[in-house]
Motif scaffolding. Structure first.
Motif, short mmCIF file in Angstrom:
data_model
loop_
_atom_site.label_atom_id
_atom_site.label_comp_id
_atom_site.label_asym_id
_atom_site.label_seq_id
_atom_site.Cartn_x
_atom_site.Cartn_y
_atom_site.Cartn_z
N VAL B 12 0.85 -1.20 0.00
CA VAL B 12 0.00 0.00 0.00
C VAL B 12 0.89 1.24 0.00
CG1 VAL B 12 -1.84 1.26 1.20
CG2 VAL B 12 -1.75 -1.24 1.35
N VAL B 13 0.67 2.10 -0.99
CA VAL B 13 1.41 3.36 -1.03
C VAL B 13 0.42 4.50 -0.86
CG1 VAL B 13 2.92 4.87 -2.36
CG2 VAL B 13 3.19 2.38 -2.53
N ARG B 14 0.60 5.28 0.19
CA ARG B 14 -0.32 6.40 0.42
C ARG B 14 0.45 7.71 0.38
NH1 ARG B 14 -4.57 5.19 5.10
NH2 ARG B 14 -5.96 6.22 3.65
N LYS B 15 -0.33 8.76 0.19
CA LYS B 15 0.28 10.09 0.13
C LYS B 15 0.31 10.69 1.53
CE LYS B 15 -0.85 12.75 -3.53
NZ LYS B 15 0.19 12.74 -4.55
N PHE B 16 1.50 10.89 2.04
CA PHE B 16 1.71 11.48 3.37
C PHE B 16 2.26 12.90 3.19
CE2 PHE B 16 1.87 8.26 6.90
CZ PHE B 16 1.50 7.15 6.17
N MET B 17 1.69 13.85 3.92
CA MET B 17 2.33 15.17 3.96
C MET B 17 2.58 15.55 5.42
SD MET B 17 1.12 18.94 2.61
CE MET B 17 1.66 18.84 0.91
N PHE B 18 3.83 15.91 5.69
CA PHE B 18 4.19 16.42 7.01
C PHE B 18 4.12 17.94 6.94
CE2 PHE B 18 5.88 12.19 6.88
CZ PHE B 18 5.69 11.72 8.17
N VAL B 19 3.38 18.52 7.87
CA VAL B 19 3.12 19.96 7.83
C VAL B 19 3.85 20.65 8.98
CG1 VAL B 19 1.33 21.73 7.80
CG2 VAL B 19 0.87 19.47 6.82
N ASN B 20 4.89 21.38 8.64
CA ASN B 20 5.73 22.07 9.64
C ASN B 20 5.30 23.51 9.78
OD1 ASN B 20 7.75 19.95 10.18
ND2 ASN B 20 8.21 20.20 8.01
N ARG B 21 4.83 23.87 10.96
CA ARG B 21 4.31 25.22 11.16
C ARG B 21 5.01 25.99 12.27
NH1 ARG B 21 -1.03 24.07 13.16
NH2 ARG B 21 0.18 22.35 13.98
N LYS B 22 5.99 25.35 12.90
CA LYS B 22 6.59 25.96 14.10
C LYS B 22 8.04 26.38 13.85
CE LYS B 22 3.37 24.74 17.29
NZ LYS B 22 2.53 23.76 16.62
N SER B 40 9.53 7.64 8.37
CA SER B 40 8.50 7.30 7.38
C SER B 40 9.11 6.90 6.04
CB SER B 40 7.53 8.47 7.19
OG SER B 40 8.18 9.51 6.47
N ALA B 41 10.32 7.39 5.78
CA ALA B 41 10.98 7.10 4.51
C ALA B 41 11.20 5.60 4.31
CB ALA B 41 12.31 7.84 4.43
N ALA B 42 11.34 4.88 5.42
CA ALA B 42 11.61 3.44 5.34
C ALA B 42 10.40 2.66 4.81
CB ALA B 42 12.01 2.92 6.71
N PHE B 43 9.22 3.29 4.79
CA PHE B 43 7.99 2.59 4.41
C PHE B 43 7.62 2.73 2.94
CE2 PHE B 43 7.81 2.63 8.93
CZ PHE B 43 7.00 1.60 9.32
N ASP B 125 -3.55 11.47 1.61
CA ASP B 125 -4.28 10.50 2.43
C ASP B 125 -4.05 10.78 3.91
OD1 ASP B 125 -5.20 8.77 0.26
OD2 ASP B 125 -3.08 8.29 -0.02
N VAL B 126 -2.84 11.23 4.22
CA VAL B 126 -2.48 11.43 5.63
C VAL B 126 -1.74 12.76 5.79
CG1 VAL B 126 -1.16 10.50 7.59
CG2 VAL B 126 -2.19 8.93 5.94
N LEU B 127 -2.19 13.56 6.74
CA LEU B 127 -1.50 14.80 7.09
C LEU B 127 -1.02 14.69 8.52
CD1 LEU B 127 -4.07 17.36 5.65
CD2 LEU B 127 -1.71 17.18 4.88
N ILE B 128 0.27 14.89 8.73
CA ILE B 128 0.81 14.86 10.09
C ILE B 128 1.38 16.22 10.39
CG2 ILE B 128 2.58 13.84 11.59
CD1 ILE B 128 2.09 11.18 10.13
N THR B 129 0.87 16.84 11.43
CA THR B 129 1.26 18.22 11.72
C THR B 129 2.15 18.29 12.96
OG1 THR B 129 -0.76 18.51 12.98
CG2 THR B 129 -0.81 19.20 10.70
#
Lengths: 119, 130
Positions: B12-22, B40-43, B125-129
């Protein structure tokens, strides 16, 4: 629906853990599944079994632990974040376990939705 | 220690975005989200990283936090390319509001207006903030 949850703040200091817990509770009540809660940043403090809020207050550490037991929710405390904050196995409340950051990516892939609670 | 379930993520390949706001220092958010980006790069997922608000300072050239007793972790952003994480976005409005330009960063980024970044976020698909 299958949910993953990320908790990024410590208990009591911030509402994130309360909101995440209330969300998880409501989702489970509606028949959804909460696969895993991943505790990161100061969120690792949610696993501290020495936490002792006043008796008329909610005990988040205990509430999470009970949810894990009743509904098979996997409570993962990030090892890197935990170690630098002194949260180790001997300090973990029932229902929590320490594991790697890969568990966050894994739940991002496996769950239908990943919800992030925190600033 | 309770037993750890394993969830099937095979193929399964999903679109992940890490959102840096600080901002990079002052709180630990920038450092710890960077740790999660690297793992996450290992996945072998479709990873992108966005910088907005004070998060644009995370990749500004010339960090020198030693008087704060902190280590300068900005060189780590340059390692992202080695992990095939090459989609780095800076929100144009945040950059300009802070007097920065595309040449002020330690990594090559795509500068995108807020409206476009918003579209990119909607595609994930996934946003990590953090």
């Amino acid at each position: 629906m299958k949910f993953g949850i990320m908790v990024n703040e410590g208990p009591f200091n911030h509402q994130a853990s309360d909101s995440a817990y209330q969300f998880a509770k409501a989702a489970i009540a509606k028949g959804h599944q909460v696969m895993r809660v991943f505790f990161y940043y100061d969120g690792v403090n949610n696993a501290n079994r020495l936490s002792e809020p006043q008796s008329d207050d909610r005990n988040l550490v205990k509430l999470w632990g009970e949810m894990a037991k009743t509904h098979k929710v996997d409570l993962v405390v990030c090892v890197a974040a935990a170690l630098r904050r002194g949260i180790k196995d001997e300090l973990l409340a029932e229902g929590f376990h320490i594991s790697g950051l890969g568990q966050l990516t894994e739940i991002g892939i496996a769950a239908d939705r990943l919800l992030v609670f925190g600033d | 220690m309770s037993e750890e379930p394993v969830f099937d993520t095979q193929g399964v390949v999903r679109k992940f975005m890490f959102v840096n706001r600080k901002a990079p220092y002052g709180t630990i958010y920038a450092l710890e989200i960077l740790e999660s980006v690297l793992i996450s790069a290992a996945f072998e997922q479709d990873i992108s990283v966005a910088f907005l608000d004070d998060g644009v300072f995370q990749i500004k050239k010339g960090h020198d936090p030693k008087d704060l007793g902190m280590k300068n972790f900005s060189p780590t952003y340059r390692a992202l390319g080695g992990y095939d994480i090459e989609k780095l976005y800076v929100e144009k409005e945040s950059m300009e509001a802070r007097g920065l330009g595309p040449d002020d960063f330690v990594v090559k980024v795509q500068v995108v207006p807020a409206a476009e970044l918003s579209k990119l976020m909607a595609e994930q698909d996934v946003l990590i903030t953090g």
